[in-house]
Scaffold this active site. Structure first.
Site, short mmCIF file in Angstrom:
data_model
loop_
_atom_site.label_atom_id
_atom_site.label_comp_id
_atom_site.label_asym_id
_atom_site.label_seq_id
_atom_site.Cartn_x
_atom_site.Cartn_y
_atom_site.Cartn_z
N CYS A 79 0.90 -1.21 -0.09
CA CYS A 79 0.18 0.02 -0.04
C CYS A 79 0.88 1.33 -0.07
O CYS A 79 1.94 1.38 0.69
CB CYS A 79 -0.85 0.02 1.31
SG CYS A 79 -1.76 1.48 1.49
N CYS A 82 0.92 4.20 4.12
CA CYS A 82 1.91 4.54 5.06
C CYS A 82 3.19 4.46 4.67
O CYS A 82 3.63 3.58 3.85
CB CYS A 82 1.72 3.43 6.40
SG CYS A 82 0.00 3.83 7.24
N CYS A 161 -8.08 -0.47 7.05
CA CYS A 161 -6.75 0.09 7.05
C CYS A 161 -6.73 0.59 8.59
O CYS A 161 -7.65 0.96 9.52
CB CYS A 161 -7.16 1.47 6.24
SG CYS A 161 -5.74 2.66 6.72
N GLN A 284 -10.30 19.25 9.12
CA GLN A 284 -9.20 18.60 9.71
C GLN A 284 -9.33 17.14 9.62
O GLN A 284 -10.08 16.67 10.42
CB GLN A 284 -8.57 19.00 11.04
CG GLN A 284 -8.06 20.44 10.97
CD GLN A 284 -6.67 20.63 10.55
OE1 GLN A 284 -5.78 19.48 10.13
NE2 GLN A 284 -6.22 21.65 9.88
N TYR A 313 -5.20 32.20 4.58
CA TYR A 313 -5.40 30.73 3.95
C TYR A 313 -6.19 29.96 5.15
O TYR A 313 -5.70 28.93 5.75
CB TYR A 313 -4.05 29.95 4.09
CG TYR A 313 -3.08 30.68 3.15
CD1 TYR A 313 -2.97 30.28 1.90
CD2 TYR A 313 -2.08 31.68 3.77
CE1 TYR A 313 -2.02 31.00 0.97
CE2 TYR A 313 -0.95 32.10 2.81
CZ TYR A 313 -1.02 31.79 1.55
OH TYR A 313 -0.07 32.53 0.74
N GLU A 334 -9.25 33.37 2.39
CA GLU A 334 -9.23 31.97 1.51
C GLU A 334 -9.82 32.06 0.26
O GLU A 334 -10.58 32.83 -0.13
CB GLU A 334 -10.41 31.03 2.38
CG GLU A 334 -10.68 29.72 2.00
CD GLU A 334 -9.55 28.69 1.55
OE1 GLU A 334 -8.69 28.60 2.40
OE2 GLU A 334 -9.48 28.48 0.34
N CYS A 409 2.93 23.25 6.33
CA CYS A 409 2.91 21.38 6.25
C CYS A 409 3.81 21.18 5.19
O CYS A 409 3.98 20.04 4.90
CB CYS A 409 1.40 21.21 5.49
SG CYS A 409 1.20 22.19 3.93
#
Ligand code: SAH
Length: 454
Positions: A79, A82, A161, A284, A313, A334, A409
């Protein structure tokens, strides 16, 4: 001598790339190996040679890294979901911290700085409140559904999962029962034929409400009423929605949603505030860590009740709204109109009346606000991976806020932007990585900046 395809070499892994591949050196050349760990001594087969680097695959682990653990998921090696199930959580956290340090040094050019320890997650599993499972068909006509293999669009069947809550497994089980009766034709990306594209599930961590959405290449699908009926046995099931996506695209959702059962949205609570979540609205995906991230951002903002806070943002407004009771005025910006609509609804839902939301490009809105002599005391930025525009950074510095809180991020663009802010007099005072997505290669960072002391 340069490496060729199928060469077998011995390699020691000494570092990790930002995507989570291990890196070793062979005759001055970097060799990248997925699913390897720092400290591994490996026998590696070269699968992709090139002038500057090579990509290899593990043939044999000669001596395992001390960080290695046995992956607790059967799908892990197939997969693409991860990255880090083959090393301990402690080791994963260390890799993520190091990634932030490396970016600040190599890209940001910072030499003297300290970063705070990464904020770990209480759980490494079951943290996602959202799953979007591509649906396909096996050669013998069975539905396959799960996740894409690493760097590919080949679907790996996976009903359990580890990152998803147990209730998703129950939804998938019911869905498979229904599919075996109604035999919907799965969508084929190459031919653009077939109907069923994705099974999409959302969950309210606090409210325990569940929404199921079928993304289809059409407007109707046979037997949905019975699917809704069957899903009622799943605890918390609130709504079944059809999303129409007829485009030949990788984008999962189309613009049109129709509720076939329930109201078409679920509710959840984040930072004590209520949010309505529809299939198209951003929320989130790891709310427990999001609360930690927001409260860290709030502590960095150090609010006293009289501030004007600019949240750039802002998405659906969550960061700013979570601080609205501690400030005088909130301005959120935004670019996506629907997110702004959500933000306004979210403010209303929580009786927040000191918030204003602007739908615009962050840089343009900031410039406009600056020209109107709006002087925020605190500015929060939470840009997508590409980071902030240089022009925005200049406008922010010109607005002269006491504090800037940067939620990032992507460590690379964060490092670049911190350097740009630094040139304009804003120096990082606190840097804290946050592990929002355990087992994946992503890492978020919250940074507090203020003016350099004269
Ligand atoms: N702060 C929010 C969302 C952050 S994600 C939260 O914590 O939930 C980054 C957001 O930036 C996305 O919602 C994206 O739509 C928005 N965005 C991307 N480019 C933008 C731009 N140029 N101007 C304003 N917003 C932008």
């Amino acid at each position: 001598m340069s490496l060729k395809k199928n060469d077998i070499i011995e390699l020691n892994i000494h570092g990790m790339t930002s995507e989570g591949s291990g890196v070793g050196r062979f005759n001055q050349q970097a060799v990248f190996v997925t699913n390897s760990a720092v400290g591994d001594q490996l026998r590696v087969r070269i699968i992709k040679p090139s002038k500057r680097y090579a990509v290899g695959k593990i043939e044999e682990i000669i001596t395992p890294s001390k960080d290695r653990v046995t992956p607790d998921c059967e799908c892990f090696y197939q997969c693409g979901g991860c990255t880090y199930r083959h090393i301990s959580y402690q080791a994963e956290l260390a890799v993520k911290e190091q990634r932030v340090v490396d970016a600040l040094q190599r890209i940001g050019g910072f030499d003297k700085f300290t970063i705070n320890p990464i904020v770990a997650s209480d759980t490494r599993n079951c943290y996602r409140n959202k799953a979007q499972l591509p649906v396909g068909m096996s050669k013998d006509g069975e539905i396959i559904m799960g996740f894409y293999a690493y760097h590919s669009h080949r679907i790996i069947n996976c009903d359990e999962c580890k990152l998803q809550p147990a209730v998703f497994t129950r939804v998938i089980k019911v869905f498979r029962q229904w599919a075996s009766k109604y035999k919907p034709v799965a969508y084929n990306e190459e031919t653009h034929k077939g109907l069923l594209r994705h099974l999409y599930i959302r969950y309210g961590e606090v409210t325990k409400e569940v929404m199921v959405c079928l993304v289809i290449n059409g407007s109707k699908i046979h037997g949905v009423e019975e699917l809704a009926e069957m899903l009622r046995q799943v605890e918390g099931f609130k709504s079944l929605v059809i999303n129409e996506n007829r485009d030949k695209t990788n984008v999962i959702l189309g613009e049109n949603c129709k509720a076939v059962y329930g109201s078409g949205y679920i509710a959840d609570i984040l930072c004590g505030l209520k949010f309505n979540i529809s299939p198209l609205s951003f929320f989130q995906v790891n709310p427990a860590q999001a609360e930690k991230l927001y409260s860290l951002a709030k502590s960095y903002a150090d609010l006293h009740g009289d501030e004007v806070l600019l949240d750039l943002y802002c998405g659906t407004g969550t960061i700013g709204l979570s601080m609205a009771d501690s400030i005088e005025k909130l301005i959120g910006v935004e670019i996506i109109p629907q997110a702004i609509e959500n933000a306004k609804v979210n403010a209303k839902l929580n009786g927040i009346d000191n918030a204003r939301f602007i739908c615009a490009d962050a840089a343009q809105a900031a410039k406009q606000l600056s020209e109107e002599n709006t002087t925020p005391n605190v500015i929060i930025v939470d840009p997508p991976r590409k980071g902030c525009d240089q022009q925005l950074i200049e406008t922010i510095a010109k607005m002269n806020p006491n504090k800037i809180v940067y939620v990032s991020c992507d460590p690379a663009t964060l490092a670049r932007d911190l350097q740009a802010f630094s040139q304009l007099g804003y120096k990082p005072k606190q840097i804290t990585p946050v592990d929002m997505f355990p087992c994946t290669s992503h890492v978020e960072t919250v940074v507090l900046m203020s003016r350099k002391e004269k």
